[in-house]
Design an enzyme around this catalytic site. Structure first.
Site, PDB file in Angstrom:
ATOM      1  CG  ASP A  58       6.215   2.959  -6.032  1.00  0.00           C
ATOM      2  OD1 ASP A  58       4.971   3.011  -6.144  1.00  0.00           O
ATOM      3  OD2 ASP A  58       6.796   2.803  -4.941  1.00  0.00           O
ATOM      4  CE  LYS A 106       2.182  -0.241 -10.857  1.00  0.00           C
ATOM      5  NZ  LYS A 106       3.472  -0.013 -10.198  1.00  0.00           N
ATOM      6  N   GLY A 131      -0.129   3.584  -5.313  1.00  0.00           N
ATOM      7  CA  GLY A 131      -0.178   5.033  -5.489  1.00  0.00           C
ATOM      8  C   GLY A 131       0.299   5.303  -6.900  1.00  0.00           C
ATOM      9  CG  HIS A 132      -1.038   3.566  -9.927  1.00  0.00           C
ATOM     10  ND1 HIS A 132      -1.745   2.639 -10.645  1.00  0.00           N
ATOM     11  CD2 HIS A 132      -0.212   2.834  -9.116  1.00  0.00           C
ATOM     12  CE1 HIS A 132      -1.371   1.411 -10.281  1.00  0.00           C
ATOM     13  NE2 HIS A 132      -0.455   1.514  -9.342  1.00  0.00           N
ATOM     14  CD  GLN A 166       0.125  -3.571  -5.221  1.00  0.00           C
ATOM     15  OE1 GLN A 166      -0.662  -4.396  -5.671  1.00  0.00           O
ATOM     16  NE2 GLN A 166      -0.297  -2.415  -4.779  1.00  0.00           N
ATOM     17  NE  ARG A 191       6.334   2.857   3.600  1.00  0.00           N
ATOM     18  CZ  ARG A 191       6.109   1.550   3.503  1.00  0.00           C
ATOM     19  NH1 ARG A 191       6.644   0.720   4.380  1.00  0.00           N
ATOM     20  NH2 ARG A 191       5.368   1.060   2.540  1.00  0.00           N
ATOM     21  CB  SER A 211       8.945   7.632 -19.265  1.00  0.00           C
ATOM     22  OG  SER A 211       8.549   8.690 -18.438  1.00  0.00           O
TER      23      SER A 211
END
Ligand code: GDP
Ligand code: IMO
Ligand code: MG
Length: 437
Positions: free
Chosen positions: A18, A21, A45-46, A235, A314, A423
């Site tokens: 997370d 990426k 989850g990207h 990951q 979560r 970023s």
């Protein structure tokens, strides 16, 4: 001579996932006609944001929103056809276009509904020692791959595909029962097992419409033809099956070497290795996290950074940036360029802490020892001034607040690798590229 010619560049996470990426791959895609995912599956989850829209991708590479690029799901990835179908639909890209820009390796393994069942059975059998898996069936699918009993995507066209499916499912159900798991009441993603299975087979039908290829041949041909390729990791290095905090890891090699096995490229064809990290740390699921914060700073980080899992929702555990852990990841991956995300989130703090070592058995060390856990590793912090500024107005590195540049330069000096991108927000446009050699 262009030293990047005929090379594959890799972008991967240096922490516990997370790191951003998806956002950065999407940003870099205009430079890369081919984007290839090399490991993991829908545990990833990207998130991508542009033009006021937000998308979350799980299996599909993050270059898919750029019409001019081909996206490849490599042999190292594991695919759940039901999730894949949902993803395809969520992008709103017309299927007729999609099938022209997404290729799938015949050798990528399939996650069966019964792999998900086994994932749930194994987690529930662990009692208080749960890994905190995303329960997407990742571990059991890679287990079957290594055990040489898995089913690969290329097999969906075989006449005996359903027979193979039924045999493997039967085996999984027996294993579930042996683990005392109540297979009758298992409801994957809130569906009955049969409903999930039906949707899974619909996903298989959808996969049939995409080019199923010998992707290692394709990637190497493209590489030799001088096409620039970006390999997208999932990951992060601290979740790597070999080098992460075992057993609280995922089941694939998330480090740069995973791109070689997950795409079929030789180590000598690797070019740049972009290592991406957040300006602080987060982790979802269980396992050691040396700089974890349990106070209001941690809560503020979670709120400001919206630190809730893209895949499971979560809450993510939050803590200060851990430089020895990052140094370890830089070493494992041979990182040539660093990318730092979420600088804007730290704008809320007057003072910012950086972990520069650990107290371990009475001495200060700067590496992660084999047996590290919550109790035996105490972080040693350095405090820097915060920047306390909204970073929205900034578009060049030079113009950024001095204390933010001091932070970046401290990290660079510690790791001995230059920071290439900073970023400053989730949107594609909130990305500052720095001129470096
Ligand atoms: P990935 O798995 O590495 O692609 O990262 P995720 O998408 O799971 O999580 C990163 C989250 O941070 C997403 O919600 C992104 O939209 C968001 N994000 C990425 N870069 C930045 C940034 O620089 N600042 C802020 N505030 N959010 C960011
Ligand atoms: P991206 O690509 C963050 C974590 C899970 C759990 C452990 C094992 O979005 O960065 P698994 O489902 O693989 O059996 O879970 O790994 N995990 C992730 N954490 N980001 C991810 O992917 C993750 N994929 C798995 O929370 O602790
Ligand atoms: Mg993610």
């Amino acid at each position: 001579m262009d030293k990047r010619k005929n090379k594959v560049d890799i972008l991967l996470g240096l922490q516990w996932g997370d790191e951003g990426k998806g956002k950065i791959v999407d940003f870099l895609t205009p430079d890369y006609p081919l984007i290839a995912r090399f490991q993991g599956g829908p545990n990833a989850g990207h998130t991508l944001e542009f033009d006021g829209q937000k998308y979350v991708l799980h299996t599909i590479p993050s270059g898919v929103f750029h019409e001019g690029s081909i996206n490849l799901i490599g042999n190292g990835v594991v695919i759940d056809p039901r999730i894949f179908k949902g993803e395809i639909e969520s992008t709103q890209i017309p299927l007729s276009d999609f099938v022209k820009r997404l290729y799938i390796s015949k050798k990528a393994h399939l996650i069966l509904p019964s792999h998900k069942l086994l994932d749930a059975a194994l987690e529930s059998s662990k009692g208080t020692f749960k890994i905190g898996s995303t329960l997407k069936g990742i571990g059991p699918t890679y287990t079957d791959k290594v055990a040489r009993i898995g089913i690969r995507t290329g097999s969906i066209v075989d006449k005996d595909f359903k027979t193979k499916y039924d045999q493997l499912k039967k085996q999984h159900l027996m294993m579930g029962e042996a683990l005392d798991f109540d297979t009758d009441t298992f409801r994957p993603d809130g569906l009955s097992f049969e409903e999930y299975e039906n949707q899974w087979f619909e996903g298989v039908e959808l996969i049939r419409l995409f080019p199923l290829i010998d992707s290692e041949i394709y990637v190497n041909k493209q590489r030799e033809a001088g096409i620039r390729i970006l390999a997208e990791g999932a990951q992060g290095s601290l979740l790597d099956i070999d080098f992460g905090s075992y057993p609280f890891v995922t089941s694939s090699n998330t480090v740069a070497a995973g791109a070689c096995t997950g795409l079929g490229i030789a180590p000598s064809s690797v070019g740049e290795v972009y290592g991406i990290f957040k300006a602080y740390c987060t982790r979802v699921g269980s396992g050691p996290f040396p700089t974890e914060l349990f106070d209001s700073n941690g809560e503020e980080m979670r709120r400001e950074g919206n630190e809730f899992g893209s895949t499971t929702g979560r809450p993510r555990r939050c803590g200060w940036l851990d430089l020895p852990a990052l140094k370890y990841a830089v070493m494992l991956n041979g990182v040539t360029r660093l990318i730092m995300t979420k600088a804007d989130v730290l704008s809320i703090f007057e003072k910012i802490q950086l972990c520069i070592g650990y107290e371990y058995n009475g001495e200060v060390i700067d590496y992660l020892p084999f047996d590290y856990n919550h109790k035996n590793l105490i972080p040693v912090f350095k405090t820097l001034d915060g920047w306390k500024q909204n970073l929205r107005p900034f578009s060049t590195y030079e113009a950024l607040p001095k204390s933010l540049k001091d932070f970046v330069e401290y990290v660079e000096n510690y790791l001995n690798v230059p920071v290439f991108i900073v970023s400053t927000g989730p949107d594609r446009a909130q990305t500052i590229v720095r001129e470096i050699e």
